[in-house]
Design an enzyme around this catalytic site. Structure first.
Site, PDB file in Angstrom:
ATOM      1  CG  ASP A   1      37.015  46.111  46.270  1.00  0.00           C
ATOM      2  OD1 ASP A   1      37.175  46.445  45.095  1.00  0.00           O
ATOM      3  OD2 ASP A   1      37.120  44.926  46.665  1.00  0.00           O
TER       4      ASP A   1
ATOM      5  CB  ALA B   1      34.545  46.475  43.300  1.00  0.00           C
ATOM      6  CG  ASP B   2      38.207  50.095  44.950  1.00  0.00           C
ATOM      7  OD1 ASP B   2      36.996  50.358  44.894  1.00  0.00           O
ATOM      8  OD2 ASP B   2      38.875  50.182  45.991  1.00  0.00           O
ATOM      9  CG  LEU B   3      41.362  46.387  38.226  1.00  0.00           C
ATOM     10  CD1 LEU B   3      42.519  47.345  37.961  1.00  0.00           C
ATOM     11  CD2 LEU B   3      41.867  44.950  38.239  1.00  0.00           C
TER      12      LEU B   3
ATOM     13  CB  ALA C   1      40.432  52.263  38.140  1.00  0.00           C
TER      14      ALA C   1
END
Length: 277
Positions: A129, A150-152, A155
């Site tokens: 991230d 960034a991970d969100l 996803a």
């Protein structure tokens, strides 16, 4: 009403850590049954952050499967024949070396949605991230120490790719975390940084409140309900304690606790809430 073929089938979630499992959670909340397939060592997140692991995977069935063993690979292939979706986030080439790449699985089940999550498109470069935010120019705009933006983004992009695949009847879909966050790296919006009176966080007698009266009608309603009509022309005045309008608003919020203010705002239909956490 026309008959509905939902859910379309099971999701096999081979992902670990945060973004992939979050995509699986989103699909589970849409009503798809999700089976989380973990290696014999489990998902590292279960040991590193048990509460986050439960949040991401609480609605999923969990199966431990050793894909390095012939029996494990055979079982996954059998499950893929009946599944609607497979999520994976391995390094490039891992699934192919196991004999479980998209060509093999789609031959077994042409309607399978094979959704891959990667760090970067077209390269095996590692990342997380922090590096994706830095590359997208967002590192200074988000509390990266506490929230993995960034991970969100990845996803949600992966979950959307799955829905596209289901609509189109299967196929291979790849999402790169670096691209997912760049796609929503919109330029900074004015007045949303807490620098003006109508939009920001204020200390209360106990705790803090977040006021988001950005639109003129919301600011007008807040001022009227608060008995602060003299502040009507000051919505975009600077958030400076030396400014008379700001000093008046600061004094106003110190009259009650954050929870009292939230109860009042709910009754009056105002965009104000107590700050949690």
């Amino acid at each position: 009403m026309a008959p509905c073929a939902w859910p379309p089938g099971r999701v096999l979630d081979l992902t670990r850590l945060l973004p992939g499992p979050l995509a699986g959670k989103l699909l589970a909340e849409l009503g798809l049954p999700v089976l989380k397939v973990e290696p014999p060592g489990g998902d590292p997140l279960a040991a590193l952050a048990p509460e986050a692991y439960r949040f991401l995977n609480g609605k999923k069935e969990v199966l431990v499967l050793d894909l390095k063993a012939e029996e494990g690979r055979a079982r996954l292939l059998a499950m893929a024949r009946e599944a609607a979706v497979l999520l994976e986030s391995n390094r490039p080439g891992v699934m192919e070396r196991l004999g479980l790449g998209p060509e093999v699985l789609l031959e077994a089940n042409p309607r399978l949605v094979y959704a891959r999550l990667r760090g970067y498109p077209g390269t095996p470069d590692p990342g997380h991230d922090l590096t994706y935010l830095a590359e997208a120019g967002l590192l200074g705009r988000f509390p990266w120490q506490a929230f993995q933006f960034a991970d969100l983004a990845g996803a949600y992009a992966l979950a959307l790719s799955v829905l596209k695949g289901l609509l189109l009847g299967g196929g291979v879909y790849e999402v790169a975390l670096s691209q997912a966050v760049e796609a929503i790296a919109y330029p900074p919006l004015p007045f949303l940084d807490g620098s003006v009176l109508c939009y920001g966080v204020y200390p209360a007698r106990e705790g803090e409140v977040a006021l988001a009266a950005l639109e003129p009608h919301l600011w007008a309603r807040f001022c009227q309900k608060a008995g602060l009509e003299e502040l009507l022309p000051s919505a975009f005045s600077p958030r400076d304690p030396e400014h008379p309008a700001c000093a008046r608003l600061l004094a106003f919020f110190r009259e009650r606790t954050a929870w009292d203010w939230e109860a009042w705002a709910r009754e009056e239909g105002l965009p104000l809430r107590a700050v949690r956490g």
